[in-house]
Design a protein around this motif. Structure first.
Motif, PDB file in Angstrom:
ATOM      1  N   GLU A 111       9.889  55.650  67.867  1.00 47.27           N
ATOM      2  CA  GLU A 111      10.687  54.952  68.885  1.00 47.27           C
ATOM      3  C   GLU A 111      12.012  54.460  68.326  1.00 47.27           C
ATOM      4  N   ARG A 112      12.967  54.291  69.239  1.00 47.77           N
ATOM      5  CA  ARG A 112      14.253  53.628  68.983  1.00 47.77           C
ATOM      6  C   ARG A 112      14.996  54.141  67.748  1.00 47.77           C
ATOM      7  N   TYR A 137      -0.242  50.301  68.063  1.00 42.74           N
ATOM      8  CA  TYR A 137       1.031  49.775  67.546  1.00 42.74           C
ATOM      9  C   TYR A 137       0.812  48.949  66.278  1.00 42.74           C
ATOM     10  N   ASP A 213      10.455  47.303  67.342  1.00 45.39           N
ATOM     11  CA  ASP A 213      11.756  47.580  67.976  1.00 45.39           C
ATOM     12  C   ASP A 213      12.872  47.321  66.973  1.00 45.39           C
ATOM     13  N   GLU A 262      12.803  41.453  71.457  1.00 49.03           N
ATOM     14  CA  GLU A 262      12.660  42.901  71.267  1.00 49.03           C
ATOM     15  C   GLU A 262      13.986  43.574  71.552  1.00 49.03           C
ATOM     16  N   GLY A 282       6.604  44.966  77.212  1.00 46.89           N
ATOM     17  CA  GLY A 282       6.315  46.402  77.267  1.00 46.89           C
ATOM     18  C   GLY A 282       7.396  47.155  78.009  1.00 46.89           C
ATOM     19  N   TRP A 283       6.995  48.094  78.869  1.00 50.01           N
ATOM     20  CA  TRP A 283       7.967  48.918  79.608  1.00 50.01           C
ATOM     21  C   TRP A 283       8.587  48.165  80.785  1.00 50.01           C
ATOM     22  N   GLN A 319      16.442  47.574  79.684  1.00 47.20           N
ATOM     23  CA  GLN A 319      16.172  46.885  78.413  1.00 47.20           C
ATOM     24  C   GLN A 319      17.196  47.379  77.401  1.00 47.20           C
ATOM     25  N   TRP A 340      13.278  52.228  81.924  1.00 50.82           N
ATOM     26  CA  TRP A 340      12.086  53.042  81.629  1.00 50.82           C
ATOM     27  C   TRP A 340      11.379  53.451  82.918  1.00 50.82           C
TER      28      TRP A 340
HETATM   29  C1  GAL Z   1       8.730  47.844  74.697  1.00 50.88           C
HETATM   30  C2  GAL Z   1       9.585  48.349  73.564  1.00 50.88           C
HETATM   31  C3  GAL Z   1       9.636  49.854  73.648  1.00 50.88           C
HETATM   32  C4  GAL Z   1       8.203  50.362  73.584  1.00 50.88           C
HETATM   33  C5  GAL Z   1       7.371  49.735  74.681  1.00 50.88           C
HETATM   34  C6  GAL Z   1       5.923  50.192  74.602  1.00 50.88           C
HETATM   35  O1  GAL Z   1       8.643  46.449  74.661  1.00 50.88           O
HETATM   36  O2  GAL Z   1      10.872  47.807  73.670  1.00 50.88           O
HETATM   37  O3  GAL Z   1      10.428  50.378  72.623  1.00 50.88           O
HETATM   38  O4  GAL Z   1       7.673  50.049  72.333  1.00 50.88           O
HETATM   39  O5  GAL Z   1       7.424  48.336  74.569  1.00 50.88           O
HETATM   40  O6  GAL Z   1       5.136  49.469  75.502  1.00 50.88           O
END
Ligand code: GAL
Length: 375
Positions: A111-112, A137, A213, A262, A282-283, A319, A340
């Protein structure tokens, strides 16, 4: 005769349009809309960032696929290039995830990704949040890959937990003692107590600090920093990278303890450092946060939500992922966010908005469509 000429002209035009699926160049940003690349395909670079190199911008992000399964980076890190920021050319997959059978660490929990150039070595360095297979995670690792070419292919080097064995520059006494956090795991979204009494940092001293993140920032003096959500997401760390940008030096600070910041994005303006971050949901989008500091290792002062008119308090349903300084334009910065779509990840949208300044504070307002020269 005229009729025939018209008929030929329109037939040729129709054929041309059929062959090139994106005949019309973009000349504005349309936040939240489908954003087609040079092949007419929605750009696939989520949770990304941008590197400006030799007159061009390069956008790197997670390549997502259809459906809920697509939330994982099933393919790898996708790269696009542009000279005007509106029109993007597909440069392919810069770092590929490996098939499960390969036994490689570079799997789908990637990710990221962010890429920076090391001016001393001439190499392009990519860091990303990496979750090894089967751990959910809980891995909280940072992966690093390197390439001689900006568009890749990037070669994966290693994944680490930063700063093993090092105390932060602003260590507290509690971190040096025993703690109830030894061998405890938490859910990543909240803690059963105050982070500075739980001493998660102390728990992770030996193996290194958790890093989820993340972003990268290169300062005017060429020093690079890795900024990531640590201590079960509760606290943001800012860690200095080595001269080659491939490791952590062990110098780092911990900020906003217990605030669950985050999606960090950092930029510098007129000698001050700024951070934009999200909360931890999360998303689902949440209310943005921002902060300013005279020094990268603090004191960081929270400035609150930079969004103006964001009635739903969701960062305009996005986000943060990056804040882009536009080249050659003074005081021109772009907020880059992800909208997202966890049910169909490939359909995630991009929310790019202009950043404005109000004293020491920065602000972001919604606009359906905008151009750089109107800012
Ligand atoms: C978000 C985060 C994303 C991803 C997601 C998964 O908070 O910014 O990069 O990890 O959670 O639920």
């Amino acid at each position: 005769m005229m009729k025939n000429i018209y008929a030929i002209f329109f037939t040729v035009l129709a054929l041309f349009s059929a062959c090139t699926s994106k005949p019309v160049a973009d000349d504005s940003f349309k936040p939240g809309e489908i954003w087609s690349d040079n092949n007419g395909i929605h750009i696939n670079a989520h949770g990304g960032g941008i590197l400006f190199d030799q007159g061009k911008y390069y956008w790197f992000g997670e390549h997502k696929t259809e459906g809920e399964q697509g939330n994982l980076a099933n393919v790898g890190v996708h790269c696009y290039s542009s000279s005007d920021l509106y029109n993007w050319t597909d440069e392919g997959i810069a770092l590929a995830v490996m098939p499960e059978s390969s036994g490689s660490d570079i799997e789908k929990g990637l990710e990221r990704p962010k890429v920076v150039k090391n001016e001393k070595t001439g190499k392009y360095i990519m860091w990303f949040h990496l979750e090894p297979k089967g751990k959910g995670y809980k891995g909280a690792l940072s992966g690093v890959a390197v390439s001689d070419n900006v568009t890749g292919p990037y070669v994966y080097l290693k994944a680490v937990r930063p700063s093993a064995g090092h105390y932060p520059v602003n260590v507290l006494d509690i971190h040096k003692g025993d703690s109830p956090a030894q061998n405890q795991n938490f859910d990543g979204g909240s803690l059963p107590g105050n982070v500075d009494t739980l001493n998660i940092l102390g728990r992770d001293m030996k193996g290194g600090q958790m890093a989820r993140d993340m972003t990268l920032f290169v300062d005017d003096d060429g020093k690079a920093y890795h900024i990531y959500s640590s201590e079960e997401n509760s606290t943001l760390h800012i860690a200095e990278l080595s001269d080659d940008y491939l490791s952590h030096t062990g110098k780092y600070g911990r900020f906003f303890p217990g605030r669950f910041m985050e999606a960090p994005a950092m930029f510098k303006r007129k000698g001050k450092y700024y951070l934009m971050m999200s909360g931890c949901t999360g998303w689902s989008p949440n209310q943005a946060r921002s902060a300013v500091s005279d020094n990268i290792f603090g004191e960081w002062k929270e400035l609150g939500d930079p969004c103006i008119g964001d009635t739903t308090k969701t960062t305009f349903h996005s986000q943060s992922t990056y804040i882009l300084p536009v080249q050659g334009k003074e005081d021109c910065y772009i907020y880059m966010g992800d909208r997202w779509n966890p049910k169909d990840a490939i359909d995630g949208r991009y929310v790019w908005l202009p950043i404005r300044f109000d004293g020491d504070r920065f602000t972001i307002e919604w606009t359906d469509q905008w151009k750089l020269n109107e800012q």
